[in-house]
Design an enzyme around this catalytic site. Structure first.
Site, PDB file in Angstrom:
ATOM      1  N   GLU A  69     -32.439  -0.756 -55.184  1.00 28.20           N
ATOM      2  CA  GLU A  69     -32.362  -1.399 -53.864  1.00 28.20           C
ATOM      3  C   GLU A  69     -31.533  -2.686 -53.844  1.00 28.20           C
ATOM      4  O   GLU A  69     -31.943  -3.697 -53.280  1.00 28.20           O
ATOM      5  CB  GLU A  69     -33.755  -1.708 -53.328  1.00 28.20           C
ATOM      6  CG  GLU A  69     -34.635  -0.497 -53.142  1.00 28.20           C
ATOM      7  CD  GLU A  69     -35.963  -0.821 -52.494  1.00 28.20           C
ATOM      8  OE1 GLU A  69     -36.527   0.062 -51.825  1.00 28.20           O
ATOM      9  OE2 GLU A  69     -36.447  -1.972 -52.632  1.00 28.20           O
ATOM     10  N   GLU A  80     -38.247   6.887 -53.857  1.00 28.49           N
ATOM     11  CA  GLU A  80     -39.469   6.295 -53.300  1.00 28.49           C
ATOM     12  C   GLU A  80     -39.690   6.861 -51.904  1.00 28.49           C
ATOM     13  O   GLU A  80     -38.752   6.988 -51.117  1.00 28.49           O
ATOM     14  CB  GLU A  80     -39.398   4.769 -53.192  1.00 28.49           C
ATOM     15  CG  GLU A  80     -39.446   4.011 -54.491  1.00 28.49           C
ATOM     16  CD  GLU A  80     -39.443   2.498 -54.268  1.00 28.49           C
ATOM     17  OE1 GLU A  80     -39.823   2.028 -53.164  1.00 28.49           O
ATOM     18  OE2 GLU A  80     -39.045   1.779 -55.201  1.00 28.49           O
TER      19      GLU A  80
END
Length: 365
Positions: A44, A259
């Site tokens: 991320e 995720e």
């Protein structure tokens, strides 16, 4: 970020950090590569640099108006300088693995991006373009340079000289050492409102794209069911749209959903925390649309629930619960939630179906 490197380079703001990261990656490949087959260079980074250098919410907590009032920083320039060095650090790590380790270790190297799905708030051309622009500033910011060699045109048009330029040498490195796969951390969809032609608060997460994000239309219709986190909604069809988008834009690149999960606050009743029907429904919905995408030809290689156990969730600490297993942090007792039992049953059923199909093929032959 080790303190020494923060002092020496200003963290990700100086190009000198690239050599340090390549050395770090090389040490990891050499030490663990006999057991690790899938490597991700960064998790991320598109979210991280915004919180670090634009909004100032996470260390080193640098920002400037309208995004925040930190003691130092430049929100219009520093997020993009940091991103530039992360992208080139990623490429350097991929080069190191390909040239020194991949032939003998047989692994792959990718990168993981956070990816909301943006829907236009209205059917107006302005909002449709705003949704596309928000996606460019969210996910394509990192993926386009890594796979196509340059930043999205929408970013260059808005940011101008504040967006770094890749040298010919940097472009050559990026295009020669592309990632082997893309990881997507996907949780939600949200509406995008245009702010180029309409007044908005631009000090928000999407403000750098001249977009305002909202989960609710003017008529009160929400984009999906609420979760514990503000701005995160239960919109299962969004995972199919996100995968289609990434598969279409970065053709031939395998995707992993690294995720996907549902949050609860820790102050909910124990009954709500254990009988987590909303998490079970969330996972069932997202997996259904993920399966649909795969049946329609999407190149998806894996799916990971976030997460197995309640854990320490960024600045939320232990207050935010994502686990399939409830954890009592005073006693360390772990209790399977309803969602854990459902997910176990789902996986077991899928395994049984594959085994039965394999047996039928062997019988036919």
């Amino acid at each position: 970020m080790p303190r020494e490197l923060e002092v020496r380079y200003g963290g990700w703001l100086d190009a000198g950090i690239r050599e340090e990261y390549e050395h770090y990656a090389d040490v990891c490949f050499g030490a663990f590569g006999d057991r690790v087959r899938l490597w991700t260079t960064f998790n991320e980074p598109n979210l991280l640099v915004k919180f670090q250098y634009m909004l100032g919410a996470y260390p080193p907590s640098r920002c400037s108006p309208p995004f925040g009032s930190c003691g130092s920083g430049d929100s219009r320039r520093e997020p993009y300088a940091a991103a530039h060095n992360i992208i080139m650090s990623h490429a350097a790590a991929v080069r190191a693995y390909r040239e020194k380790y991949q032939a003998t270790q047989g692994g792959s190297v990718g990168i993981v991006a956070a990816m909301k799905w943006y829907e236009p708030l209205t059917n107006s051309t302005d909002d449709i373009l705003a949704a596309r622009r928000a996606q460019a500033f969210e996910t394509d910011w990192f993926l386009e340079p890594i796979f196509l060699g340059d930043y999205p045109g929408a970013m260059r048009e808005i940011l101008g000289s504040d967006l770094p330029t890749f040298t010919a040498e940097e472009k050559a490195l990026l295009l020669r050492y592309k990632a082997d796969f893309i990881g997507l951390n996907h949780y939600t969809a949200i509406y995008a409102r245009d702010c180029l032609r309409s007044p908005c608060n631009l000090g928000s997460y999407e403000g750098n794209a001249f977009v305002s994000a909202t989960g609710e239309r003017d008529d009160g219709v929400k984009i999906g069911g609420d979760t514990a986190l503000a701005g995160f909604f239960d919109v299962p069809e969004a995972i199919e749209l996100a995968i289609q988008y990434v598969n279409g834009r970065y053709k031939g690149t395998p995707v992993y959903i690294t995720e996907n999960g549902y949050s609860q606050w820790s102050d909910a009743s124990r009954e709500e925390l254990i009988d987590d029907v909303r998490r079970k429904n969330y996972l069932q919905g997202y997996i259904t649309y993920l399966s649909k995408a795969v049946r329609n030809g999407a190149n998806v290689r894996g799916y990971f629930v976030w997460t197995l156990l309640d854990n320490f969730e960024w600045a939320f600490g232990y207050r935010l619960k994502y686990g399939l297993y409830h954890v009592d942090f005073d006693t360390q007792e772990r209790t399977p939630r309803m969602s854990a039992r459902w997910y176990q049953g789902f996986l077991t059923a899928r395994t049984s179906q594959r085994d039965e199909a394999a047996q039928a093929r062997r019988a036919d032959s």
